[in-house]
Enzyme design. Sequence first.
Site, mmCIF file in Angstrom:
data_model
loop_
_atom_site.group_PDB
_atom_site.id
_atom_site.type_symbol
_atom_site.label_atom_id
_atom_site.label_comp_id
_atom_site.label_asym_id
_atom_site.label_seq_id
_atom_site.Cartn_x
_atom_site.Cartn_y
_atom_site.Cartn_z
ATOM 1 N N CYS A 132 -11.367 6.973 7.431
ATOM 2 C CA CYS A 132 -10.024 7.021 8.554
ATOM 3 C C CYS A 132 -10.257 8.699 8.912
ATOM 4 C CB CYS A 132 -8.920 7.018 7.777
ATOM 5 S SG CYS A 132 -7.457 7.282 9.202
ATOM 6 N N CYS A 135 -7.255 10.551 9.568
ATOM 7 C CA CYS A 135 -6.411 10.968 8.351
ATOM 8 C C CYS A 135 -7.023 12.042 7.774
ATOM 9 C CB CYS A 135 -6.478 9.837 7.328
ATOM 10 S SG CYS A 135 -6.000 8.015 8.131
ATOM 11 N N ASP A 136 -8.376 12.013 7.663
ATOM 12 C CA ASP A 136 -8.991 12.952 6.770
ATOM 13 C C ASP A 136 -9.952 14.003 7.497
ATOM 14 O OD1 ASP A 136 -8.064 11.605 4.526
ATOM 15 O OD2 ASP A 136 -9.755 10.191 4.331
HETATM 16 C C1 LIG Z 1 -8.197 5.619 2.013
HETATM 17 C C2 LIG Z 1 -7.003 5.382 3.080
HETATM 18 C C3 LIG Z 1 -6.605 6.540 3.782
HETATM 19 C C4 LIG Z 1 -5.558 6.443 4.600
HETATM 20 N N1 LIG Z 1 -4.926 7.883 5.129
HETATM 21 C C5 LIG Z 1 -4.108 7.836 5.902
HETATM 22 C C6 LIG Z 1 -3.637 8.892 6.173
HETATM 23 O O1 LIG Z 1 -3.719 9.952 5.870
HETATM 24 N N2 LIG Z 1 -2.491 8.708 7.217
HETATM 25 C C7 LIG Z 1 -1.980 7.512 7.732
HETATM 26 O O2 LIG Z 1 -1.135 7.554 8.761
HETATM 27 N N3 LIG Z 1 -2.658 6.584 7.538
HETATM 28 C C8 LIG Z 1 -3.731 6.399 6.455
HETATM 29 N N4 LIG Z 1 -4.283 5.442 6.120
HETATM 30 C C9 LIG Z 1 -4.155 3.954 6.725
HETATM 31 C C10 LIG Z 1 -2.639 3.521 6.507
HETATM 32 O O3 LIG Z 1 -2.754 3.222 5.088
HETATM 33 C C11 LIG Z 1 -2.396 2.178 7.066
HETATM 34 O O4 LIG Z 1 -2.471 2.176 8.324
HETATM 35 C C12 LIG Z 1 -1.130 1.556 6.492
HETATM 36 O O5 LIG Z 1 -1.188 1.450 5.101
HETATM 37 C C13 LIG Z 1 -0.886 0.125 7.135
HETATM 38 O O6 LIG Z 1 0.405 -0.327 6.732
HETATM 39 P P1 LIG Z 1 0.480 -1.950 6.584
HETATM 40 O O7 LIG Z 1 1.881 -1.960 5.935
HETATM 41 O O8 LIG Z 1 0.513 -2.532 7.919
HETATM 42 O O9 LIG Z 1 -0.434 -2.513 5.696
HETATM 43 P P2 LIG Z 1 -1.037 -2.269 4.255
HETATM 44 O O10 LIG Z 1 -0.641 -0.977 3.837
HETATM 45 O O11 LIG Z 1 -2.410 -2.693 4.276
HETATM 46 O O12 LIG Z 1 -0.063 -3.096 3.273
HETATM 47 C C14 LIG Z 1 -0.274 -4.561 3.225
HETATM 48 C C15 LIG Z 1 0.161 -5.009 1.637
HETATM 49 O O13 LIG Z 1 0.164 -6.306 1.909
HETATM 50 C C16 LIG Z 1 -0.242 -7.040 0.959
HETATM 51 N N5 LIG Z 1 -0.711 -8.370 1.101
HETATM 52 C C17 LIG Z 1 -1.726 -8.617 1.878
HETATM 53 N N6 LIG Z 1 -1.994 -9.968 1.924
HETATM 54 C C18 LIG Z 1 -1.024 -10.739 1.113
HETATM 55 C C19 LIG Z 1 -0.478 -11.924 0.849
HETATM 56 N N7 LIG Z 1 -1.129 -12.999 1.399
HETATM 57 N N8 LIG Z 1 0.571 -12.223 0.139
HETATM 58 C C20 LIG Z 1 1.210 -11.047 -0.323
HETATM 59 N N9 LIG Z 1 1.029 -9.752 -0.029
HETATM 60 C C21 LIG Z 1 -0.150 -9.416 0.683
HETATM 61 C C22 LIG Z 1 -1.192 -6.096 0.336
HETATM 62 O O14 LIG Z 1 -1.616 -6.214 -1.024
HETATM 63 C C23 LIG Z 1 -0.735 -4.580 0.652
HETATM 64 O O15 LIG Z 1 0.072 -4.109 -0.485
HETATM 65 C C24 LIG Z 1 -5.235 5.455 5.135
HETATM 66 C C25 LIG Z 1 -5.861 4.114 4.804
HETATM 67 C C26 LIG Z 1 -6.792 4.235 3.535
HETATM 68 C C27 LIG Z 1 -7.382 2.953 3.076
#
Ligand SMILES: Cc1cc2nc3c(=O)[nH]c(=O)nc-3n(C[C@H](O)[C@H](O)[C@H](O)COP(=O)(O)OP(=O)(O)OC[C@H]3O[C@@H](n4cnc5c(N)ncnc54)[C@H](O)[C@@H]3O)c2cc1C
Length: 299
Positions: A132, A135-136
Amino acid sequence: MTDVLIIGSGPAGMTAAIYAKRANLDVLVVEKEYEGTGQMAESSRIDNYPGFYGSNGYELGEKIREHVEALGVAFFEGEAVSFEKTATGFKTTLESSEVLESKTVIYTAGAAHRKLTVLGSEKFDNRGISYCASCDGAFYQKRDVAVIGGGNSALDDALLLSEICNKVYLIHRRAEFRGDASILEKLEQKENVEIIRNAKVQEIVGEKKAEKLLLDTGVTLEIQGIFVAIGMIPQTEAVKDLVTLDESGYIKAGEDGITSEPGFFVAGDVRTKELRQIITAAADGANAANSAIQYIIRK
Ligand SMILES: Cc1cc2nc3c(=O)[nH]c(=O)nc-3n(C[C@H](O)[C@H](O)[C@H](O)COP(=O)(O)OP(=O)(O)OC[C@H]3O[C@@H](n4cnc5c(N)ncnc54)[C@H](O)[C@@H]3O)c2cc1C
């Protein structure tokens, strides 16, 4: 019969839970990981979420989860594997074969970055390898970095990093880029960007952090950071027969989270959108909850 069943407890799911619960609805969050808080738990430092400068991603996730729990939202550990529309709402089947019934579903299962799988990639994940740039990128000011990929994400990342870093190598395994020609042109004009075509990363080497990138062309690059942009995998296997997906597999919906299936809403990284971040996931969660609230009131 739950009013709102939320799949996933990342920032999108947890924000949706806050909004739905505060509208006095009965809310249940299903999360497949033990006490999971989504992708942010993988980030050692988050500098772009307002009010939490320098926060550790794991701690930020914990804080959000505590907030949701304080409101009395129930969590359930399990993986949703399929959904069925019924006369009163939806039946959600979990991997354990349990079936949960709800009037609405807010699906926030996120997306996973396609990982680089070469020698050293596991060792240096989060120790020089990032998925990302927005992010980084700021951690690599005036450093030399490499971006790997050939689509729009790779080109955008290279452009963003060229404003921050000393030198940016853009490495693509083919001669032609899939991303926009106009961004590629901008990159070609940048003095601190070197585009390397027809080359694959073979190995990443270093002591504690990534220091060198070995390419299959025999070239070795000295770098401090590697930004991998080789695609995302939206977690849509369980819903692919229920709602309309776009050509990349994301669930089609606007900011209101309304999908092709009435009563089934989407929020966060798994939705078609430009910027996949914690703040946009949280905003999506609020909007999708609002849509679910309106849907329940009007039914
Ligand atoms: C290493 C890394 C660093 C990042 N750094 C930043 C940053 O500095 N700033 C920033 O703004 N963003 C950052 N991001 C991006 C950010 O984390 C994501 O955009 C954000 O978390 C997305 O949120 P979400 O709730 O849509 O999905 P996710 O965070 O992906 O959450 C989805 C959840 O659903 C669960 N899940 C999936 N399928 C199922 C299922 N079938 N049944 C039940 N549960 C399920 C998963 O286990 C997970 O807990 C980073 C991402 C990564 C990987």
